[in-house]
Design an enzyme around this catalytic site. Structure first.
Site, PDB file in Angstrom:
ATOM      1  N   ASP A  21       0.213  -6.438  -6.134  1.00  0.00           N
ATOM      2  CA  ASP A  21      -1.051  -6.485  -5.392  1.00  0.00           C
ATOM      3  C   ASP A  21      -1.087  -7.760  -4.572  1.00  0.00           C
ATOM      4  O   ASP A  21      -0.971  -8.859  -5.119  1.00  0.00           O
ATOM      5  CB  ASP A  21      -2.216  -6.457  -6.393  1.00  0.00           C
ATOM      6  CG  ASP A  21      -3.553  -6.747  -5.710  1.00  0.00           C
ATOM      7  OD1 ASP A  21      -4.473  -7.233  -6.399  1.00  0.00           O
ATOM      8  OD2 ASP A  21      -3.662  -6.492  -4.490  1.00  0.00           O
ATOM      9  N   ASN A  23      -3.611  -8.307  -2.038  1.00  0.00           N
ATOM     10  CA  ASN A  23      -4.948  -8.642  -1.491  1.00  0.00           C
ATOM     11  C   ASN A  23      -6.012  -8.642  -2.594  1.00  0.00           C
ATOM     12  O   ASN A  23      -7.177  -8.373  -2.332  1.00  0.00           O
ATOM     13  CB  ASN A  23      -5.310  -7.656  -0.367  1.00  0.00           C
ATOM     14  CG  ASN A  23      -5.428  -6.231  -0.904  1.00  0.00           C
ATOM     15  OD1 ASN A  23      -4.895  -5.919  -1.973  1.00  0.00           O
ATOM     16  ND2 ASN A  23      -6.129  -5.381  -0.189  1.00  0.00           N
ATOM     17  N   ASP A  25      -7.127  -6.846  -5.148  1.00  0.00           N
ATOM     18  CA  ASP A  25      -8.069  -5.780  -5.540  1.00  0.00           C
ATOM     19  C   ASP A  25      -7.557  -5.035  -6.779  1.00  0.00           C
ATOM     20  O   ASP A  25      -8.079  -3.995  -7.142  1.00  0.00           O
ATOM     21  CB  ASP A  25      -8.300  -4.794  -4.377  1.00  0.00           C
ATOM     22  CG  ASP A  25      -6.995  -4.106  -3.952  1.00  0.00           C
ATOM     23  OD1 ASP A  25      -7.023  -3.291  -3.009  1.00  0.00           O
ATOM     24  OD2 ASP A  25      -5.940  -4.385  -4.581  1.00  0.00           O
ATOM     25  N   ASP A  29       0.218  -2.720  -3.356  1.00  0.00           N
ATOM     26  CA  ASP A  29       0.118  -2.337  -1.942  1.00  0.00           C
ATOM     27  C   ASP A  29       1.424  -2.652  -1.203  1.00  0.00           C
ATOM     28  O   ASP A  29       2.331  -3.274  -1.762  1.00  0.00           O
ATOM     29  CB  ASP A  29      -1.069  -3.056  -1.276  1.00  0.00           C
ATOM     30  CG  ASP A  29      -1.088  -4.554  -1.631  1.00  0.00           C
ATOM     31  OD1 ASP A  29      -2.088  -5.017  -2.212  1.00  0.00           O
ATOM     32  OD2 ASP A  29      -0.053  -5.201  -1.375  1.00  0.00           O
ATOM     33  N   ASP A  98       8.391  10.028  -0.255  1.00  0.00           N
ATOM     34  CA  ASP A  98       8.092  11.217  -1.045  1.00  0.00           C
ATOM     35  C   ASP A  98       7.550  12.295  -0.110  1.00  0.00           C
ATOM     36  O   ASP A  98       6.561  12.063   0.594  1.00  0.00           O
ATOM     37  CB  ASP A  98       7.015  10.856  -2.093  1.00  0.00           C
ATOM     38  CG  ASP A  98       7.413  11.325  -3.481  1.00  0.00           C
ATOM     39  OD1 ASP A  98       7.473  10.490  -4.396  1.00  0.00           O
ATOM     40  OD2 ASP A  98       7.687  12.529  -3.623  1.00  0.00           O
ATOM     41  N   ASP A 191       9.119  16.582  -3.439  1.00  0.00           N
ATOM     42  CA  ASP A 191       8.281  16.833  -4.621  1.00  0.00           C
ATOM     43  C   ASP A 191       8.221  18.324  -4.963  1.00  0.00           C
ATOM     44  O   ASP A 191       7.924  19.144  -4.088  1.00  0.00           O
ATOM     45  CB  ASP A 191       6.862  16.332  -4.283  1.00  0.00           C
ATOM     46  CG  ASP A 191       5.946  16.350  -5.475  1.00  0.00           C
ATOM     47  OD1 ASP A 191       6.232  15.633  -6.437  1.00  0.00           O
ATOM     48  OD2 ASP A 191       4.957  17.095  -5.436  1.00  0.00           O
ATOM     49  N   ASP A 314       6.759   9.820 -13.892  1.00  0.00           N
ATOM     50  CA  ASP A 314       6.171  10.934 -14.649  1.00  0.00           C
ATOM     51  C   ASP A 314       6.610  10.943 -16.108  1.00  0.00           C
ATOM     52  O   ASP A 314       6.044  11.696 -16.909  1.00  0.00           O
ATOM     53  CB  ASP A 314       6.638  12.282 -14.067  1.00  0.00           C
ATOM     54  CG  ASP A 314       6.008  12.606 -12.740  1.00  0.00           C
ATOM     55  OD1 ASP A 314       6.640  13.344 -11.963  1.00  0.00           O
ATOM     56  OD2 ASP A 314       4.893  12.112 -12.480  1.00  0.00           O
TER      57      ASP A 314
HETATM   58  O1  ISL Z   1       5.889  15.268 -15.723  1.00  0.00           O
HETATM   59  C1  ISL Z   1       6.315  16.334 -15.381  1.00  0.00           C
HETATM   60  C2  ISL Z   1       7.697  16.764 -15.671  1.00  0.00           C
HETATM   61  O2  ISL Z   1       7.740  17.072 -17.056  1.00  0.00           O
HETATM   62  C3  ISL Z   1       5.395  17.301 -14.721  1.00  0.00           C
HETATM   63  O3  ISL Z   1       4.132  17.185 -15.355  1.00  0.00           O
HETATM   64  C4  ISL Z   1       5.289  16.911 -13.266  1.00  0.00           C
HETATM   65  O4  ISL Z   1       4.001  17.015 -12.813  1.00  0.00           O
HETATM   66  C5  ISL Z   1       6.170  17.857 -12.457  1.00  0.00           C
HETATM   67  O5  ISL Z   1       7.479  17.542 -12.766  1.00  0.00           O
HETATM   68  C6  ISL Z   1       5.951  17.659 -10.954  1.00  0.00           C
HETATM   69  O6  ISL Z   1       5.920  16.289 -10.635  1.00  0.00           O
HETATM   70  C7  ISL Z   1       5.673  15.983  -9.252  1.00  0.00           C
HETATM   71  O7  ISL Z   1       4.609  16.755  -8.710  1.00  0.00           O
HETATM   72  C8  ISL Z   1       3.301  16.533  -9.224  1.00  0.00           C
HETATM   73  C9  ISL Z   1       2.933  15.052  -9.400  1.00  0.00           C
HETATM   74  O8  ISL Z   1       1.824  14.978 -10.263  1.00  0.00           O
HETATM   75  C10 ISL Z   1       4.092  14.281 -10.026  1.00  0.00           C
HETATM   76  O9  ISL Z   1       3.771  12.899 -10.087  1.00  0.00           O
HETATM   77  C11 ISL Z   1       5.315  14.506  -9.170  1.00  0.00           C
HETATM   78  O10 ISL Z   1       6.432  13.732  -9.623  1.00  0.00           O
HETATM   79  C12 ISL Z   1       2.345  17.177  -8.245  1.00  0.00           C
HETATM   80  O11 ISL Z   1       2.589  16.647  -6.958  1.00  0.00           O
HETATM   81 CA    CA Z   2      -3.974  -4.500  -3.294  1.00  0.00          CA
END
Ligand code: ISL
Ligand code: CA
Length: 533
Positions: A21, A23, A25, A29, A98, A191, A314
């Protein structure tokens, strides 16, 4: 240009909200990341995977995008982003972003428009008069109602799925990808990319998790989309893609990445992330090293090119999950690093892994911020699981375990304000500052390991030959132009007799071993050996 230039990369994932961070908050960032680029450079990595910084209401910490071509003001401005790309490039570091195109935020202007029946944006999303029986990744129905109609959301209700049957969606996303590639980014982490095409909206076979997945998991239509994005956009830039592909097996992974397929360059598999659970990630079992070793070996042997990772934003932190974050924290963190960086494929390091950060130390439900965690806790409450069990479920598996702020100094060093998510109190002894000054730290081991990896043709391009995978020991050989490096890891806290007599020059050891005469592997010992020719 050698199209497969990304094979020799080492990628460092930054979760912007929790990195630095600048700034005051309490929220990480982009200027904070710029402040730390010299640290990233010193680590020796050459690519940063930047988790989403786009405009977003933060329902799912940025994986709910409300504008693909503007920056969430919490993270900074587009000028900050341009500066980050430039400053990284000045240090020989490329940035991949991403690409979240299965869904947008419900606050995206397309979705707001699509709520009007006769809007040209109506078919950007998947609307129906009544829901089918599909369930969400975050539990519960995958449908919610606005006005008289239902819309599909495989994730949260604030993440409506885009309709990839609509050519206009393809057009829009190609523009977004070109916008970022023209800014000089080096590609995308895509993703949940293998669920974006829905081949039918029929009711699915009733399942404990993800009813309906047979109609969207790795469908042929998805392959068509990926080939189009590659042909129309990606192949016109020096770029690479790594797909996040839930539920794929090795064959489905190859169907997405083999060069002749011209789709993705590599994918994150999940099979190794499922070795310590029964049917879903919230029901964890005792970790058995042999299961992890078996799955890693299978993917090494069967998949064209692996994206090797043990942690991300995740997953619970690998050190707490597959290592020992108490007694042998330093040794097991170094062992896991050696394992991950000597496998065949492109290695991915998640922020904090390089200093041995552990799972969060949350004490109560309100300290968790992750939407998935709260939805699962609510479901477990509805199912009348006892409180102690509900807290155990989220303590072990919550994604917040990996999202605690980066620990820069004994006092934290992330922000001058209270961070958005509780910092682990063990920052007093696990932090960058102390690690830099300690020659035996995990950080300095990573730096040495990364430089060995980047200078070694064998580790970058060599074959993978399993040598021994029993009793929690993982030994394999990497061979290239008849030179071989042997990677030896003891994934257990017990000393083990070496089952094979090795000779050769030790190039790295997490116990500073001098030679191979001592045939006893110590707890979590890792050895890299250059085999005598
Ligand atoms: O954690 C996971 C794998 O076991 C799942 O719950 C995960 O959400 C899934 O793999 C998809 O992940 C991606 O898409 C999701 C987002 O919440 C995750 O952070 C991202 O990595 C939806 O965009
Ligand atoms: Ca910040």
């Amino acid at each position: 240009m050698n199209r497969e230039h990304w094979k020799n990369s080492i990628v460092y994932q930054i979760y912007p909200r929790s990195y630095k961070d600048s700034n005051h908050d309490g929220i990480g960032d982009i200027p904070g990341i710029i402040e730390k680029l010299d640290y990233v450079k010193d680590l020796g990595v050459n690519v940063i995977w930047l988790s989403p910084v786009y405009a977003s209401p933060n329902d799912d910490n940025g994986y709910d995008i409300s504008d693909y071509v503007s920056i969430n003001p919490e993270y900074g401005t587009m000028d900050d982003m341009d500066l980050l790309i430039q400053e990284a490039r000045n240090r020989g570091i490329k940035i991949i972003m991403d690409l979240v195109i299965n869904h947008t935020s419900d606050e995206h202007k397309w979705f707001i428009e699509s709520q009007k029946i006769d809007s040209p944006y109506r078919d950007y999303y998947i609307w129906r008069e009544k829901p089918n029986n599909w369930t969400s990744f975050f539990s519960g129905s995958a449908w919610d109602k606005i006005g008289g109609s239902y819309y599909l959301h495989l994730f949260s209700k604030k993440q409506p799925d885009l309709n990839w049957n609509n050519p206009k969606v393809m057009e829009e996303i190609q523009k977004v990808m070109k916008f970022w590639l023209d800014k000089g980014i080096y590609g995308f982490r895509c993703d949940v990319i293998n669920v974006i095409f829905k081949s039918s909206l029929a009711n699915g076979k009733k399942r404990l998790v993800l009813t309906g997945r047979e109609f969207y998991h790795s469908q042929e239509g998805c392959h068509d989309i990926l080939r189009t994005l590659r042909k129309e956009v990606l192949d016109h830039y020096e770029s690479f893609t790594v797909g996040e592909t839930v539920l794929v097996n090795t064959k489905e992974a190859n169907d997405l990445i083999l060069p002749e397929r011209k789709e993705l360059d590599m994918v994150f598999g999940f099979e190794h992330m499922e070795v310590d659970q029964i049917n879903n990630k919230w029901f964890k079992t005792k970790f058995k090293p042999n299961k992890l070793i078996k799955v890693l070996t299978k993917w090494q042997k069967e998949v064209y090119w692996n994206a090797n990772y043990l942690s991300n934003h995740d997953q619970p932190r690998a050190l707490s999950r597959f290592g020992d974050d108490k007694v042998y924290r330093v040794e097991s963190a170094k062992m896991l690093a050696t394992l991950n960086l000597t496998l065949k494929g492109t290695p991915y390091i998640y922020q904090g892994e390089e200093i041995g950060m552990t799972n969060g130390d949350f004490k109560s439900l309100d300290e968790y911020k992750d939407i998935e965690t709260h939805r699962i806790y609510a479901l477990a409450t509805k199912l009348k699981f006892p409180k102690w069990y509900r807290m155990k479920m989220i303590r072990k598996t919550s994604r917040d375990n990996a999202r605690t702020p980066m620990q820069w100094s004994p006092g934290g060093g992330f922000s001058s304000k209270k961070p958005w998510l509780k910092m682990n109190e063990n920052t007093v002894k696990i932090n960058v500052l102390d690690s830099i000054q300690n020659s035996d730290s995990i950080l300095n081991y990573y730096k040495e390991l990364i430089s060995i990896r980047r200078e070694s043709d064998i580790l970058m391009n060599g074959s993978f030959e399993p040598l021994y995978m029993k009793h929690g020991l993982f030994m394999f050989k990497r061979v290239h132009t008849n030179q071989a490096i042997i990677s030896i890891s003891n994934l257990t806290k017990r000393a083990k007799k070496m089952p094979i007599k090795f000779s050769g020059k030790i190039i790295l050891s997490n116990y500073k071993r001098e030679n191979m005469s001592d045939q006893l592997l110590k707890p979590y010992e890792s050895i890299l050996l250059m085999e005598e020719a």
